[in-house]
Design an enzyme around this catalytic site. Sequence first.
Site, PDB file in Angstrom:
ATOM      1  N   TYR A 131       0.708  -1.104   0.008  1.00 11.77           N
ATOM      2  CA  TYR A 131      -0.020   0.092  -0.063  1.00 11.77           C
ATOM      3  C   TYR A 131       0.685   1.105   0.198  1.00 11.77           C
ATOM      4  O   TYR A 131       0.635   2.230  -0.822  1.00 11.77           O
ATOM      5  CB  TYR A 131      -0.943  -0.035   1.216  1.00 11.77           C
ATOM      6  CG  TYR A 131      -1.842   1.248   1.417  1.00 11.77           C
ATOM      7  CD1 TYR A 131      -2.950   1.516   0.629  1.00 11.77           C
ATOM      8  CD2 TYR A 131      -1.192   2.443   2.320  1.00 11.77           C
ATOM      9  CE1 TYR A 131      -3.544   2.690   0.614  1.00 11.77           C
ATOM     10  CE2 TYR A 131      -1.930   3.588   2.156  1.00 11.77           C
ATOM     11  CZ  TYR A 131      -2.955   3.697   1.298  1.00 11.77           C
ATOM     12  OH  TYR A 131      -3.891   4.926   1.625  1.00 11.77           O
ATOM     13  N   ASP A 149      -7.876  -3.703  -0.745  1.00 15.87           N
ATOM     14  CA  ASP A 149      -9.029  -3.127  -1.204  1.00 15.87           C
ATOM     15  C   ASP A 149      -8.803  -1.727  -1.991  1.00 15.87           C
ATOM     16  O   ASP A 149      -9.758  -1.280  -2.898  1.00 15.87           O
ATOM     17  CB  ASP A 149      -9.977  -2.787  -0.008  1.00 15.87           C
ATOM     18  CG  ASP A 149      -9.271  -1.892   1.080  1.00 15.87           C
ATOM     19  OD1 ASP A 149      -9.193  -0.809   1.136  1.00 15.87           O
ATOM     20  OD2 ASP A 149      -8.383  -2.418   1.670  1.00 15.87           O
ATOM     21  N   LYS A 176     -10.908  -8.858   6.302  1.00 17.55           N
ATOM     22  CA  LYS A 176     -11.553  -7.563   6.277  1.00 17.55           C
ATOM     23  C   LYS A 176     -12.046  -7.322   5.224  1.00 17.55           C
ATOM     24  O   LYS A 176     -11.470  -7.100   4.248  1.00 17.55           O
ATOM     25  CB  LYS A 176     -10.342  -6.803   7.054  1.00 17.55           C
ATOM     26  CG  LYS A 176     -11.032  -5.072   7.072  1.00 17.55           C
ATOM     27  CD  LYS A 176     -10.087  -4.173   7.455  1.00 17.55           C
ATOM     28  CE  LYS A 176     -10.576  -2.857   7.271  1.00 17.55           C
ATOM     29  NZ  LYS A 176      -9.221  -1.761   7.499  1.00 17.55           N
TER      30      LYS A 176
END
Length: 533
Positions: free
Chosen positions: A263, A298, A370
Site C-alpha cells: 500500500y 481493497d 477484512k
Amino acid sequence: MGKLNLDPQVVAKARRLAERAAEPVIEMARTHTTVSVERAQLRLAGLSGADADGRPWVNHLVDAVRDQVGLEHGVALPVWDALRRESYADLSALAQAAALGAVTFRLPSGDDAAAATTHARAAAREGITRIDRRRAERDQLLTEVGDPPKPWVYLIVATGDIYEDIPQAQAAAREGADVVAVIRSTGQSLLDFVPEGATREGYAGTYATQENFRLMRAALDDVSKELGRYVRLTNYASGLCMPEIATLAGLERLDMMLNDCMYGIIFRDINPRRTFIDQRFSRQVHARAGIVINTGEDNYLTTADAVDAAHTVVVSQLLNERFGREAGLADSQLGLGHAFEINPALPDSFRLELAHAQLVRELFPDAPLKYMPPTKHMTGNVFAGYLLDAFFNLAGVMTGQSIILIGMMTEGIHTPWLSDRDLALENVRYVRDACGALAEDFVPRPDGFVVQRAKQVLSESVDLLERICDDTLLQAIADGTFGVTRRPADGGKGLDGVVERADGYVGPALDILETEDPHAGHRPQTPAGSVQR
C-alpha cells in the site's frame, strides 16, 4: 473442497509461486536495516520523548550514530558502548547530548563490544517483556468481559483531536461497533518521525502517537467493561515510521494495525525496498504483540477495475500471507483485505462479488478477513448508496467474512456525521441479525456462474504469479501490476534510509523476535470460524 470445489493442486501451486515470488524480497529484508528499524529498537529499549521543536530523541540519536560511524552494524553497539564509556544516566541523557554534538561514537571491539551487546540485549528484553505483558492483559480482558462473535463490525473515527475521538469511539461501541479505527492524519505516513504526545489537530484524521494510543486504549477498556464485550482498537503501521508505530502499538496494546505489503509503495510513493524491510520488522513486532494486521488490497480496486483486476487482489493476499507467516504471524492474525467495488451498473455485479468474496474466504479459511464497503461507485444519491451498503453487508454475511467495515451512505460527499454512522450501524445490524447463519445455507450451484468465476480468478492469479516469479516482485510493482500505478524499486521516498547490514551487525530486538516463538503461552484472540451473530 469447499463450496467452490476449488482444485487443491491449483491452490497449492498458487502458494508455492507466492513463496518463490516473495523469497528475494524476504532475503533483502533479512540482510538490510533502515533508520526506522534502528529507531524502533531504541524505542523498545525505553527511549522516548522529543526536543522543544518536537523532533524525537530517537531521531537525534540514530542520526548522530549514522553521521559518525554509519548504521551498517546497527545502533546498538555504538550507543551502549557510549553509555558505558561516558557514564550517561540513560538513553535519554545520551540522546540529548548527542543532539548537541557532545558525544563521540565508535564501533567497539573485543570485550567492549561484548559488554555493549550484553547491555543492549538486556534493554531490548525489557521492552519485549512489556509487550508480552500487554498481550497477556488482552487475553485476561477477553476472558473477563467476553469477545464478540464474528463478523466484527468495524467503524472509523477521525476528528483530528484525540479528545474528540474518544467520546465518538465510545458512542460507536455502544451502538454496536466491535472494532474502532482511528484514522491517521493525512500525510503522516510521509513523516520520517513519530510525533510526541496527545494531539488536538490533524488533517482528516488524528496523529498516531504513543500517548494517543494510550488514551484511546484506556477509553475503550472502560467501555468494554461497561458493555461486557471487548472492543478492539486499530491504527496504521505504515509509511516511513512503520517499525516504530508497530512498536508503540505493541507497548500500548492496540489490537489491529493496518499493515500491507504494497500500500505505501503504490499509494504513498514510499520506496519499495524501504517498505519491505520496515514491514518485516513491524510484522515481527505484531506477531509478538498478538496484533491482527489489516492488509490493503481493497485500495487497488479504487484505481483499477474490480472485475478485470480481481486476480491482483488474490495475488497480493497470497504475498501478504507469505510475508506475514515468515515474520511469525499466525493465520489468526492475517486480516487480509478485499472490497465490494464492482460497478453496480454491471450485469450480475452481485453474483461477481459473491464469487470473489467466497473465493477469498475459501483460500484463507483461518484468516480474519477484512471486507471493505463500496466507495468508488458511491454518488450523491444517498438512497442508492444506503442500498448498496446493504448489499455489501449481505455479501459479507453470506460469505462468512470476519470483519465488516461499515459503509457510509455519504461516502465521497463529506466526512460522515454522527447521524450517518448511526444509520450505517443500523444497516449492518439489520442485515446481520436478519440473515443469522445464512452462510451455512449459501451453497453456489456446482459449475454455475459463481463457481466458474471464482475458478477463473484463481487461474488468472496463478498466471500472474508465474510472471512475477520470472520478472521479480519489484519489477512487477515497477510495471504497475497492482493498482495500475508504477513504482520503480529505486524511486520514491525513504531509500536514503536503507542500509545493508555488515558482518557483525547487532540488532538485539531482532535477535529476540527472530529466535523465539511469538505465540508461546498465548491463545489466539478468537478462532476465525467463530459463530456468527
